[in-house]
Design a protein around this motif. Structure first.
Motif, PDB file in Angstrom:
ATOM      1  N   GLN A 102       0.831  -1.209   0.000  1.00 32.07           N
ATOM      2  CA  GLN A 102       0.000   0.000   0.000  1.00 32.07           C
ATOM      3  C   GLN A 102       0.864   1.258   0.000  1.00 32.07           C
ATOM      4  OE1 GLN A 102      -3.301   0.283  -0.416  1.00 32.07           O
ATOM      5  NE2 GLN A 102      -3.253  -1.917  -0.777  1.00 32.07           N
ATOM      6  N   ARG A 103       1.937   1.243   0.775  1.00 38.47           N
ATOM      7  CA  ARG A 103       2.845   2.392   0.807  1.00 38.47           C
ATOM      8  C   ARG A 103       3.477   2.610  -0.565  1.00 38.47           C
ATOM      9  NH1 ARG A 103       7.940   3.866   1.046  1.00 38.47           N
ATOM     10  NH2 ARG A 103       8.788   1.766   1.064  1.00 38.47           N
ATOM     11  N   LEU A 104       3.901   1.526  -1.218  1.00 39.99           N
ATOM     12  CA  LEU A 104       4.539   1.634  -2.525  1.00 39.99           C
ATOM     13  C   LEU A 104       3.573   2.093  -3.615  1.00 39.99           C
ATOM     14  CD1 LEU A 104       6.903  -1.474  -2.426  1.00 39.99           C
ATOM     15  CD2 LEU A 104       7.541   0.950  -2.249  1.00 39.99           C
ATOM     16  N   GLU A 105       2.281   1.866  -3.418  1.00 32.46           N
ATOM     17  CA  GLU A 105       1.288   2.377  -4.364  1.00 32.46           C
ATOM     18  C   GLU A 105       1.395   3.894  -4.492  1.00 32.46           C
ATOM     19  OE1 GLU A 105      -0.981   1.061  -6.387  1.00 32.46           O
ATOM     20  OE2 GLU A 105      -0.748  -1.033  -5.803  1.00 32.46           O
ATOM     21  N   GLY A 106       1.875   4.545  -3.453  1.00 30.52           N
ATOM     22  CA  GLY A 106       1.946   5.996  -3.427  1.00 30.52           C
ATOM     23  C   GLY A 106       3.195   6.600  -4.042  1.00 30.52           C
ATOM     24  N   ILE A 107       4.129   5.799  -4.538  1.00 30.02           N
ATOM     25  CA  ILE A 107       5.366   6.378  -5.078  1.00 30.02           C
ATOM     26  C   ILE A 107       5.263   6.714  -6.565  1.00 30.02           C
ATOM     27  CG2 ILE A 107       6.781   5.250  -3.306  1.00 30.02           C
ATOM     28  CD1 ILE A 107       7.836   3.360  -5.482  1.00 30.02           C
ATOM     29  N   GLY A 108       4.105   6.459  -7.156  1.00 34.55           N
ATOM     30  CA  GLY A 108       3.886   6.863  -8.540  1.00 34.55           C
ATOM     31  C   GLY A 108       4.492   5.968  -9.589  1.00 34.55           C
ATOM     32  N   LEU A 109       4.661   4.722  -9.281  1.00 35.65           N
ATOM     33  CA  LEU A 109       5.257   3.773 -10.226  1.00 35.65           C
ATOM     34  C   LEU A 109       4.172   2.945 -10.894  1.00 35.65           C
ATOM     35  CD1 LEU A 109       7.821   2.479 -11.417  1.00 35.65           C
ATOM     36  CD2 LEU A 109       7.853   0.962  -9.427  1.00 35.65           C
ATOM     37  N   CYS A 110       4.093   3.032 -12.205  1.00 37.52           N
ATOM     38  CA  CYS A 110       3.113   2.257 -12.973  1.00 37.52           C
ATOM     39  C   CYS A 110       3.844   1.288 -13.893  1.00 37.52           C
ATOM     40  CB  CYS A 110       2.247   3.183 -13.824  1.00 37.52           C
ATOM     41  SG  CYS A 110       1.240   4.301 -12.853  1.00 37.52           S
ATOM     42  N   SER A 111       3.256   0.127 -14.082  1.00 38.00           N
ATOM     43  CA  SER A 111       3.797  -0.860 -15.008  1.00 38.00           C
ATOM     44  C   SER A 111       3.656  -0.354 -16.434  1.00 38.00           C
ATOM     45  CB  SER A 111       2.989  -2.156 -14.881  1.00 38.00           C
ATOM     46  OG  SER A 111       3.806  -3.231 -14.625  1.00 38.00           O
ATOM     47  N   TRP A 112       4.641  -0.636 -17.278  1.00 44.40           N
ATOM     48  CA  TRP A 112       4.538  -0.285 -18.688  1.00 44.40           C
ATOM     49  C   TRP A 112       3.392  -1.048 -19.348  1.00 44.40           C
ATOM     50  CZ3 TRP A 112      10.328  -0.448 -20.492  1.00 44.40           C
ATOM     51  CH2 TRP A 112      10.938   0.753 -20.152  1.00 44.40           C
ATOM     52  N   VAL A 113       3.227  -2.300 -18.936  1.00 42.25           N
ATOM     53  CA  VAL A 113       2.161  -3.137 -19.480  1.00 42.25           C
ATOM     54  C   VAL A 113       1.283  -3.560 -18.310  1.00 42.25           C
ATOM     55  CG1 VAL A 113       1.605  -5.213 -20.787  1.00 42.25           C
ATOM     56  CG2 VAL A 113       3.729  -3.969 -21.276  1.00 42.25           C
ATOM     57  N   PRO A 114       0.187  -2.836 -18.071  1.00 34.84           N
ATOM     58  CA  PRO A 114      -0.673  -3.167 -16.932  1.00 34.84           C
ATOM     59  C   PRO A 114      -1.175  -4.605 -17.008  1.00 34.84           C
ATOM     60  CG  PRO A 114      -1.293  -1.063 -17.885  1.00 34.84           C
ATOM     61  CD  PRO A 114      -0.307  -1.690 -18.821  1.00 34.84           C
ATOM     62  N   ALA A 115      -1.271  -5.241 -15.853  1.00 38.24           N
ATOM     63  CA  ALA A 115      -1.733  -6.626 -15.758  1.00 38.24           C
ATOM     64  C   ALA A 115      -2.808  -6.696 -14.674  1.00 38.24           C
ATOM     65  CB  ALA A 115      -0.564  -7.540 -15.409  1.00 38.24           C
ATOM     66  N   PRO A 116      -3.643  -7.721 -14.732  1.00 38.07           N
ATOM     67  CA  PRO A 116      -4.699  -7.853 -13.717  1.00 38.07           C
ATOM     68  C   PRO A 116      -4.141  -7.927 -12.296  1.00 38.07           C
ATOM     69  CG  PRO A 116      -5.008  -9.447 -15.488  1.00 38.07           C
ATOM     70  CD  PRO A 116      -3.697  -8.778 -15.728  1.00 38.07           C
TER      71      PRO A 116
END
Length: 146
Positions: A102-116
């Motif tokens: 949950q904390r890491l969700e806040g660092i603004g990192l998104c996958s290049w290829v979103p997955a389920p």
């Protein structure tokens, strides 16, 4: 490093500062007993750890979990023949703690290829090394030519 070879060794703090300025690096790991290199986007965590985000089912997530890996990022000016390169070596772990996820969700990192289903991979910075090319070909009075 040899004196006057055109490179300057970078300290740990300077390496981490430079890493934070680029969005893409390469993770180096072992795949089927051979070296594998994969370009990835990343973020640095507050303690200097490299954080990646990828599909939970990806081959790379399974291959790096619990393994010692290298992570390299750089910035190069080909015209000036100058730049820097930083390597972080350490153990990679898929983050399983829910509070940490949950904390890491806040660092603004998104996958290049979103997955389920995605996971964060954290590389602890046991060894951080880097070097900067100071002068390129002009160091020895050579001129750039095509």
């Amino acid at each position: 490093m040899y004196p006057n070879d055109g490179f300057r060794e970078l300290g740990r703090e300077e390496c981490l500062r430079l890493l934070a300025t680029v969005p893409v690096g390469r993770i180096v790991y072992t795949r089927k007993a051979l070296p594998a290199v994969l370009p990835v986007n990343f973020r640095l965590d507050h303690d200097g750890a490299v954080v990646l985000r990828t599909a939970a089912a990806s081959e790379s997530a399974r291959a790096v979990d619990g393994a010692v890996v290298a992570f390299e990022a750089d910035a190069v000016n080909a015209v000036a023949q100058a730049g820097w390169s930083v390597v972080v070596t350490g153990r990679a772990e898929v983050v399983t703690d829910e509070a940490e996820r949950q904390r890491l969700e806040g660092i603004g990192l998104c996958s290049w290829v979103p997955a389920p289903e995605e996971v964060f991979v954290r590389i602890e910075p046991d060894l951080v090394t880097g070097r900067e090319l100071l002068a390129g070909r002009t160091l020895y009075g050579l001129h750039l030519s095509a």
